[in-house]
Every structure is written in C-alpha cells, then in structure tokens.
Design an enzyme around this catalytic site. Structure first.
Site, PDB file in Angstrom:
ATOM      1  CG  HIS A 182      67.489  38.309  14.462  1.00 34.92           C
ATOM      2  ND1 HIS A 182      67.183  39.545  15.000  1.00 34.92           N
ATOM      3  CD2 HIS A 182      68.844  38.223  14.479  1.00 34.92           C
ATOM      4  CE1 HIS A 182      68.302  40.182  15.318  1.00 34.92           C
ATOM      5  NE2 HIS A 182      69.317  39.409  15.005  1.00 34.92           N
ATOM      6  CB  SER A 183      67.494  38.381  18.352  1.00 38.13           C
ATOM      7  OG  SER A 183      67.931  38.934  19.563  1.00 38.13           O
ATOM      8  CB  ALA A 184      64.084  37.909  21.716  1.00 38.17           C
ATOM      9  N   GLY A 209      68.397  34.262  20.715  1.00 39.89           N
ATOM     10  CA  GLY A 209      68.354  35.095  21.913  1.00 39.89           C
ATOM     11  C   GLY A 209      67.672  34.428  23.084  1.00 39.89           C
TER      12      GLY A 209
END
Length: 350
Positions: A182-184, A209
């Site tokens: 998820h994300s970064a 991310g």
C-alpha cells in the site's frame, strides 16, 4: 488461526556511547495460517507503507476484519512485515535513520480520511467510504491516528535493507509469493522484483506511492494536491537495473508530460528511447485505485512510466467496476473486504 513471528536480517553494530554493540535493522515478520492449514499454494506477503505499521492489516480502525484475516480464511499463508527501521522492525542507529513524524491531523484529514471537506481535486467530493466522519475527535479517526508511528527520512538506507531482507524472506518461504503493498510500501516490491523476480508470483499495489520522480499527495502549503521531488531513480531512491544500464540515477533523462490540473496531474517520463526495466518486467503487476482518492488524479503516471520501460501492467480503477467512494486507505475503509475480493479475483486470474 495459528500465529508465529520472527525477524529477518539485521546485524550487530558497535555503539561507542555504550561501549557495547546493539542489534539493528532487522525486519519483523508475522506469519498467519488457519488452524486447518492452507490450501493455496502461493503465500501472500502484506507490506505496509509505514503509516501505520503492518498491524493495520489485522483490523480496521473501527474493529472490522482486516485483509490478513480475509486471506487466511481463504486458505492462504499470510506474512505481514514491518518495513525495516520502523515499527516492530526496530533500529537504534539514529545517526543513519533520522526519524520524522508519520502524519499530522491536517495531512491525515486532507489526504486520507476526509478530503471531501476541503475539496482539493474534483474526485474528492465522492469520498464516502471512511468509517466515521474522518476528523479529529471521531473515535475511528482517533484510533487511526493512535496507530501512526515515526518514519525514517533516510529512504536510501531503508530501501537497501528492505531489498535484501525482502528477498531473504521470499527465499526462505521457498515458493513464489504474491506481494500486496500500500502507498509508499509499493517501493519495496519494486526493489524485490528487481533483485529476485523469480520468487514473486505477482506485484499487487494498492494506490502505489512510488510515483515517478515526485510526490503528489500534498505538502505543507497545498493540501492533497501539492508537489515535491522524490525518487531520483524513477520508481525508487536507489539504483535499479535499467537497460541500457545506468550507473547513476542522474543519467535518466526525463521530461514533463501533460497539463497539470487538480483532477489530472502531469507526469515525469523518460525521454525517448527509454531505458527498460528487464527484471521488473518479469513480475505481473497490478495497481488498484480508489474513485475518490488523490491517487485517482495521478496513478496514471506510475502506469505510464512502467509501460514506457517495458513493463506490462494491469490497472484496476474501482470506479470502472462499480466500486465508488474510496479514498487512499482502501484496505481500511468500509468496503475493505469487497476490495479484497477484487484482489483475490486478480490473483486467481494470474
């Protein structure tokens, strides 16, 4: 459910201030399997973004079932990691791993839980899936903020340790695994795909991310749609294998593509002919984007960059399959298990 945990990597480091050694840079790994045993051949590795720790895969802020339980009950062996240097993957080398705040109330409200209140991009007004009202004082918001942990500002050291520890974990598992990030956290499967692609069955990214060369989620002056430079190597801060080879990230020549608007951000792309990513191209890739998230305005940059570099991609825009109202934290919002089902379907098809 049977639960186990262990650590990967790390080393003893002499600390002059204490005239003794410390153990640092290890990666925490939690293993979950249902009591009756797994019936799926390929395990799932859940990789956090750092805010909050990998514990967020267990439950939602309003105490609903999280993705870890969902996939365990579906018959998968599930591994949850904390990225090195933060959370349960502790470190003591403060000189190397400078720490910074994970998130403020304003960042969390504007970017994650209630962007519709400030309406910084056209899609934000459709955000409906966060439990509670998404603002300070709401019980579920406060529970989410309580889970935030300090992060390191040293992306290079963290990427190098995560690349090594991640591939060590996959080698220990012994069969190809699906990586869900998820994300970064999407940066780390990219590094692992570069170093040990034959150990990865699929690279599944919830709102990745690692937008090429920039962060677009907001800054101190422009909430949710700000800009800051990031990831000098494109998708990572550290060097990955390009073809033709580059020995320094500054050798990548880039150009801005597109008109930058709040609803559709401009992208950094390589100039032609683009350097290719042969190892990363070996791993099936999918990105999943919420309909009301700031990522709806710029995830196309990541997809376009990968395609230009020779990587075949899938991109599931939840609005296109009738799933509306989601912000950035797809795996915590009210319809989190519906989205888990979308991921499981992609796994079955791949």
């Amino acid at each position: 459910m049977v639960r186990d945990f262990f650590y990967i990597g790390g080393e003893y480091v002499y600390e002059p201030a204490f005239s003794s050694s410390i153990y640092s840079d290890q990666m925490y790994v939690e293993k979950l399997v249902r009591a009756s045993g797994a019936n799926e051949t390929n395990p799932i590795v859940l990789i956090n973004a750092g805010v909050p720790s990998g514990a967020a895969w267990l439950n939602t802020p309003d105490n609903r079932k999280g993705w870890a339980s969902y996939f365990v009950q579906k018959g998968y062996i599930v591994y949850i990691v904390d990225t090195t240097s933060v959370g349960r993957s502790s470190q003591e080398q403060i000189a190397i791993y400078l720490m910074k705040i994970a998130s403020t109330v304003k960042i969390t409200e504007n970017d994650y839980t209630a962007p519709q209140l400030i309406d910084p991009y056209p899609q934000s007004v459709n955000h409906t899936q966060w439990p509670g009202n998404g603002t300070q004082g709401d019980a579920y918001f406060d529970a989410f903020m309580a889970a935030m942990i300090p992060l390191t500002s040293n992306a290079t050291s963290q990427e190098l340790s995560m690349r090594s520890a991640g591939c060590t974990l996959l080698s220990m598992i012994g069969v190809e695994s699906y990586l869900i990030s998820h994300s970064a956290g999407a940066t780390y499967p990219m590094l692992m795909s570069d170093q040990c692609p034959d150990l990865i069955k699929g690279n599944i990214n919830l709102e990745p991310g690692n937008t090429p060369f920039q962060n677009l989620v907001g800054n101190t002056t422009v909430p949710a749609v700000g800009y800051s430079a990031a990831r000098a190597c494109g998708l990572t801060a550290t060097l990955i294998e390009y073809s033709p080879a580059v020995t320094n990230c500054s050798q990548l020549e880039i150009v801005v593509v597109g008109t930058d608007t709040p609803g559709n951000r401009s992208c950094y792309m390589q100039t032609s002919p683009a350097h290719q990513l042969p190892n990363i191209a070996k791993v099936p890739y999918v990105a999943i984007t919420g309909a009301a998230s700031p990522h709806a305005t710029y995830d196309h940059c990541t997809i376009a960059y990968l395609n230009q570099a020779g990587v075949s991609t899938d991109w599931i825009k939840l609005a296109d399959i009738g799933i509306e109202g989601n912000g950035h934290f797809l795996y915590l919002e009210k319809n989190n298990l519906e989205i888990a089902g979308v991921v499981e379907q992609w796994i079955k098809e791949n």
